[in-house]
Design a protein around this motif. Structure first.
Motif, PDB file in Angstrom:
ATOM      1  N   LYS A 138      37.845 -22.098  -4.053  1.00  0.00           N
ATOM      2  CA  LYS A 138      38.166 -22.830  -5.280  1.00  0.00           C
ATOM      3  C   LYS A 138      37.019 -22.715  -6.286  1.00  0.00           C
ATOM      4  O   LYS A 138      37.244 -22.580  -7.500  1.00  0.00           O
ATOM      5  CB  LYS A 138      38.447 -24.300  -4.948  1.00  0.00           C
ATOM      6  CG  LYS A 138      39.754 -24.511  -4.208  1.00  0.00           C
ATOM      7  CD  LYS A 138      39.900 -25.933  -3.696  1.00  0.00           C
ATOM      8  CE  LYS A 138      40.029 -26.938  -4.797  1.00  0.00           C
ATOM      9  NZ  LYS A 138      40.285 -28.298  -4.260  1.00  0.00           N
ATOM     10  N   THR A 139      35.783 -22.758  -5.778  1.00  0.00           N
ATOM     11  CA  THR A 139      34.624 -22.669  -6.666  1.00  0.00           C
ATOM     12  C   THR A 139      34.598 -21.331  -7.388  1.00  0.00           C
ATOM     13  O   THR A 139      34.305 -21.253  -8.595  1.00  0.00           O
ATOM     14  CB  THR A 139      33.335 -22.878  -5.853  1.00  0.00           C
ATOM     15  OG1 THR A 139      33.360 -24.191  -5.288  1.00  0.00           O
ATOM     16  CG2 THR A 139      32.105 -22.736  -6.735  1.00  0.00           C
ATOM     17  N   TRP A 160      37.079 -21.580 -10.132  1.00  0.00           N
ATOM     18  CA  TRP A 160      36.551 -22.406 -11.222  1.00  0.00           C
ATOM     19  C   TRP A 160      35.586 -21.590 -12.093  1.00  0.00           C
ATOM     20  O   TRP A 160      35.614 -21.688 -13.326  1.00  0.00           O
ATOM     21  CB  TRP A 160      35.810 -23.614 -10.664  1.00  0.00           C
ATOM     22  CG  TRP A 160      36.692 -24.670 -10.080  1.00  0.00           C
ATOM     23  CD1 TRP A 160      37.995 -24.922 -10.393  1.00  0.00           C
ATOM     24  CD2 TRP A 160      36.331 -25.605  -9.067  1.00  0.00           C
ATOM     25  NE1 TRP A 160      38.475 -25.960  -9.636  1.00  0.00           N
ATOM     26  CE2 TRP A 160      37.478 -26.414  -8.813  1.00  0.00           C
ATOM     27  CE3 TRP A 160      35.167 -25.860  -8.333  1.00  0.00           C
ATOM     28  CZ2 TRP A 160      37.477 -27.439  -7.876  1.00  0.00           C
ATOM     29  CZ3 TRP A 160      35.163 -26.886  -7.396  1.00  0.00           C
ATOM     30  CH2 TRP A 160      36.297 -27.664  -7.167  1.00  0.00           C
ATOM     31  N   ARG A 176      34.432 -23.159 -15.420  1.00  0.00           N
ATOM     32  CA  ARG A 176      34.232 -24.572 -15.045  1.00  0.00           C
ATOM     33  C   ARG A 176      32.994 -24.688 -14.152  1.00  0.00           C
ATOM     34  O   ARG A 176      33.051 -24.942 -12.956  1.00  0.00           O
ATOM     35  CB  ARG A 176      35.482 -25.089 -14.343  1.00  0.00           C
ATOM     36  CG  ARG A 176      36.703 -25.107 -15.254  1.00  0.00           C
ATOM     37  CD  ARG A 176      38.012 -25.171 -14.506  1.00  0.00           C
ATOM     38  NE  ARG A 176      38.175 -26.404 -13.754  1.00  0.00           N
ATOM     39  CZ  ARG A 176      39.257 -26.684 -13.006  1.00  0.00           C
ATOM     40  NH1 ARG A 176      40.266 -25.814 -12.956  1.00  0.00           N
ATOM     41  NH2 ARG A 176      39.330 -27.804 -12.334  1.00  0.00           N
ATOM     42  N   GLU A 231      32.190 -28.244 -12.178  1.00  0.00           N
ATOM     43  CA  GLU A 231      32.856 -28.464 -10.896  1.00  0.00           C
ATOM     44  C   GLU A 231      32.220 -27.621  -9.798  1.00  0.00           C
ATOM     45  O   GLU A 231      32.040 -28.066  -8.661  1.00  0.00           O
ATOM     46  CB  GLU A 231      34.340 -28.141 -10.988  1.00  0.00           C
ATOM     47  CG  GLU A 231      35.148 -29.141 -11.777  1.00  0.00           C
ATOM     48  CD  GLU A 231      35.368 -28.673 -13.211  1.00  0.00           C
ATOM     49  OE1 GLU A 231      34.443 -28.031 -13.767  1.00  0.00           O
ATOM     50  OE2 GLU A 231      36.449 -28.939 -13.757  1.00  0.00           O
TER      51      GLU A 231
END
Length: 916
Positions: A681-682, A685, A690, A693
């Protein structure tokens, strides 16, 4: 000749009254059309046969209004079992359309010398034959007739029926007429409970328009499911809901014990039965499904099969479950009424009935139901015997979660007295990811191992053992469980210690524990990054499986072996390994086996990496269609990750994140190698910009560029490098870039020493990006060329393209060198960039859409709407009047078309597409 009494029968006119259709009824054109078809053909009889409250009379009234024929109507009652009275009323009904017809028959009934009944009926039929217009003769409530002479008279009429007459019988049970003969001749139209039950649309119209309620779709679906389309049940529920503020709560609590339903079914059904039938219904109501021999065992009678056939024939809310009429079940609300009465009338016998059922199911090799009834009888010792007996087989077939539900229903003292059961409990906990609590169960078992007492089936001294062979294998089983547990907790030294202990405890020809230990040793080597050693262990495992003739496990271990090849950067060999395994499975006639889903999914991921998105999606759809039946532990999680990769390749980062969220929710800790969802997910992001986050994730994981390195955290540390580079680009913090380059040097050394060339390629790509961020383009291009040189023979694509615009610009620089030895490969990568860019520039709605291969059918849309409700799969299948397997087929097709792998995601995607 029938013995007809001479009677003078006063005619009650209301019995000949045609019930008017109401303006508030639910119109049923599909049923009217079927009845009309019978009029147009050569069919003599329309039989409408269903239990009480299924709207038979209402349907006939609606049909009369629309069919355009004259009608002779006779509502029957119990008094009409006298043949003379029946014939008198039959003539009276006919006289409502033709005055004077049948006067000769009526006169003959008063005569002292009665002619043969066939003669009387022949005269009547000849008179009917003179009627000019076609008409309907309707006999309502024929189930109240229990007279062989009347059945015979009606049979004679049917055999010689004039073509202008069409006979209609509405009844709660099938009449004793030669139905099979007329069915074979094509002379019979039949409507039964399955036809009469309300569809979802009819239910919605009835509740909201006719009954004046304002229920949501979810409430309507729930009520439809509870009543199984039983019209009277819906009406009783609707009456109960008037003036209630919280309809949803009422619907959830609506059962056969609700007073309106209870009163109706008791008065209209239960109390009308003989004592023998009533006792049979009550005693067998404990069963979820019934067959003749099982009912005999429960009731201590010998007429179970005949009783079930009679109940079906009499429409007593019994539903066949197969075409052979071997297995049946009761209607949900009806069985709840029966069970309520059973508790009241025979409450003390209920445990005995469940015990008898348990014994029968065990004797007939149906252990699941045997366990269910033993638990219901609170015969926990018997239940524990059965549960212990099926543990190993269910564990080996990946059914630990279902087994654990039974085991948890046992009292603690029963479990603790059974060492084999305790170890099974521990393994089941491990299988569902409850790693920590499994240890206490292993200790429970260990305390019995040092006792001098030999195990007996039921030992009064305390210990109880059913499976003696498994008891003697407990030391090895406990050690294997601890090895599994240690690996899940990332304690590699303990994993190896316990796995070696297993191998020392068991003989060379003991396959189960040896393969467990070998696989766990392979996993431990894999976790440490010792890929050659891991590969050797898994090849040894595969050889043991072939030796045991276990084709499924011998083939499905390819998933791990191919994964190792992928980490080593040997993509083409990995693809070939998958393809050969699947071809071997097909050749051996076992295309569906545990692990097949993961083989297709793994192949899909490799093809995605190589830029073959069409092939990747095709194999992923196959994996979805195989689903759980062809999956290993953790399947839903891995499928979501694979789907997310394809979404990213299509430029749909938001869709990828949604799938990764699903993967995170469905993750179950296990020893199989899985990349961190948080790290995945990172990375997404960061591609979205992002950074905040991403930084929060790194803090939560306590990641630092100075961490000691391990293969288990390599993927996370590579993600940290991406974060440091992104933060340098955003904030120009030189420390971040210096830390990133330093960490990359250490990661590169570890990856090269471990032979992990896939990691080496990624590390060099990140070094190139770091140098580019630093402004050192020559160094960036030089490192990138080394990465390309390693990647080109294996066909890597996404590892470059996923790095975005900076990587594209670097590749364009190389593309300007026309005589560059890698120019063809560089151009191919740039084409992949353009493909992703084109997908990303589509309108937002399209960008968020899943890959819909083809439109959903009407049936699939109907299933999809029900998936949006809170109904379970079996409840939806019952609502749609299809088998659970058919529903699963529809569901798999829906998932494949929407590009999702679970129900919640399907609903989410359908909402995005406006399919509701």
């Amino acid at each position: 000749m029938y013995n007809l009494l001479r009677v003078s029968t006063p005619i009650l006119a209301t019995k000949l009254y045609i019930p008017p259709s109401r303006s508030t009824i639910v119109l049923r054109p599909r049923l009217i059309e079927r009845l009309n078809e019978g009029l147009l053909g050569s069919r003599k009889l329309a039989l409408i046969s269903a239990p009480a409250g299924f709207g038979k009379t209402t349907l006939v009234s609606e049909w009369i209004d629309r069919c355009g024929r004259r009608v002779a109507w006779l509502s029957l009652d119990e008094g009409d079992n006298d043949p003379a009275r029946f014939l008198s009323y039959l003539v009276a009904a006919l006289q409502t359309i033709v005055a004077g017809i049948g006067e000769g028959l009526l006169a003959a009934l008063q005569s002292s010398q009665l002619p043969p009944i066939e003669s009387l009926l022949t005269t009547l039929l000849n008179e009917i034959a003179t009627i000019q217009d076609k008409f309907l003769l309707i006999l309502d409530d024929y189930h109240l007739i229990d007279s062989e002479p009347i059945d015979n008279a009606l049979t004679f009429i049917l055999e010689h029926q004039p073509p202008q007459m069409h006979l209609v019988i509405a009844t709660r049970e099938d009449p004793h007429l030669p139905l099979a003969r007329h069915r074979t001749r094509g002379q019979l139209t039949e409507l039964r409970a399955a036809d009469l039950r309300f569809t979802f649309a009819e239910t919605a119209e009835f509740l909201n328009r006719v009954m004046g309620l304002h229920l949501s779709t979810e409430d309507i679906v729930a009520l439809e499911t509870r009543t199984e389309g039983w019209i009277a049940g819906l009406q009783l529920a609707a009456l109960s809901m008037h003036d209630r503020q919280d309809a949803a709560s009422f619907i959830k609590s609506f059962t056969g014990s609700h007073r309106f339903v209870l009163d109706y079914l008791v008065e209209e059904v239960l109390l009308r039965q003989t004592e023998h039938i009533r006792r049979f219904l009550l005693q067998t109501s404990i069963l979820d499904r019934l067959c003749g021999p099982l009912c005999n065992a429960i009731t201590d009678q010998g007429d179970g099969k005949a009783m079930l056939e009679a109940l079906e024939r009499d429409n007593l809310f019994v539903i066949p479950l197969d075409d052979q009429r071997q297995w049946y079940r009761y209607h949900h609300l009806f069985v709840e009424v029966l069970r309520a009465f059973l508790d009241e009338a025979y409450g003390e016998q209920v445990p005995t009935l469940h015990r008898k059922a348990s014994v029968w199911f065990e004797q007939n090799d149906l252990p699941g139901e045997a366990i269910h009834h033993a638990l219901a009888a609170k015969d926990f010792e018997r239940a524990a015997d059965l549960i212990e007996g099926v543990w190993l087989g269910m564990d080996l077939s990946y059914q630990s979660a279902a087994w654990l539900v039974w085991a948890k229903a046992l009292p603690e003292e029963v479990i603790r007295a059974r060492p084999v059961l305790c170890v099974g409990f521990a393994w089941a906990l491990l299988a569902i990811g409850e790693i920590e609590v499994s240890e206490s169960r292993l200790r429970n078992a260990e305390r019995w191992l040092d006792l001098p007492e030999k195990p007996s089936e039921h030992s009064s001294a305390g210990m109880v053992v059913v499976d003696k062979a498994e008891f003697h294998a407990l030391p090895a089983s406990i050690a294997a469980a601890r090895a599994y547990r240690a690996l899940a907790l990332e304690d590699i030294p303990a994993t190896k210690m316990y796995a070696i202990q297993v191998l020392e405890l068991v003989p060379d020809d003991e396959i189960i524990h040896r393969t467990q230990a070998t696989a766990l040793l392979g996993m431990a080597e894999y976790a440490e990054g010792n890929l050659p050693a891991a590969e050797q262990q898994f090849l040894k495992f595969q050889a043991l499986m072939w030796q045991a003739d276990d084709t499924a496990n011998a083939i499905n271990i390819t998933y791990i072996l191919a994964n190792i090849l992928q980490v080593q950067g040997r993509l083409r060999e990995a693809v070939s390994a998958y393809q050969q395994a699947l071809q071997l499975a097909a050749k051996r006639g076992t295309p569906v086996f545990l692990g097949a889903s993961d083989l297709y999914r793994g192949l899909s991921e490799l093809l995605c990496e190589q830029g073959d998105l069409e092939g990747a999606m095709q194999h992923l759809r196959t994996a979805q269609q195989l689903g759980e039946r062809g999956a290993l532990t953790g399947w839903p999680h891995r499928l979501c990750v694979a789907q997310a990769h394809i979404k990213e390749a299509q430029g749909d980062l938001a869709g990828a994140l949604a799938l990764l969220d699903d993967a995170e929710r469905q993750y179950v800790r296990n020893p199989l190698p899985d990349r961190s969802i948080g790290a995945l997910k990172t990375r997404t992001w960061l591609r979205q910009g992002r950074v905040t986050e991403a930084m929060e994730w790194a803090r939560e994981q306590s990641l630092s560029p100075d961490d000691a390195l391990s293969y288990l955290r390599e993927f996370e540390h590579l993600t940290l490098v991406r974060l440091l580079i992104a933060r340098f680009v955003a904030e120009h913090s030189a420390g971040d870039l210096h830390a990133a380059l330093g960490l990359l040097v250490r990661l590169l050394q570890a990856a090269e020493e471990g032979g992990r060339m896939g990691s080496v390629i990624e590390i060099k790509i990140l070094q190139s990006l770091a140098h580019q961020a630093q402004g050192d383009q020559p160094c960036a291009l030089a490192v990138l060329e080394r990465a390309l040189t390693l990647a080109e023979p294996e066909g890597y694509v996404r590892v470059f393209v996923d790095e975005g615009e900076t990587m594209r610009r670097l590749l364009e620089k190389l593309s300007h060198i026309h005589d560059h030895p890698l120019i063809g490969y560089v151009n191919r990568l740039l084409a992949a960039f353009r493909q992703t860019e084109a997908a990303t520039q589509k309108p937002a709605l399209i960008n968020l859409k899943p890959e819909v291969v083809e439109p959903l059918s009407e049936r699939e849309l109907e299933v999809l709407r029900l998936l949006r409700s809170e109904l379970s799969g079996p409840e939806i299948a019952r609502l749609l009047v299809v088998s659970l397997n058919t529903l699963r087929t529809h569901t798999k097709n829906i998932f494949a078309k929407l590009g999702v792998n679970n129900r919640r995601s399907a609903v989410h995607r359908a909402e995005e597409l406006g399919l509701f």
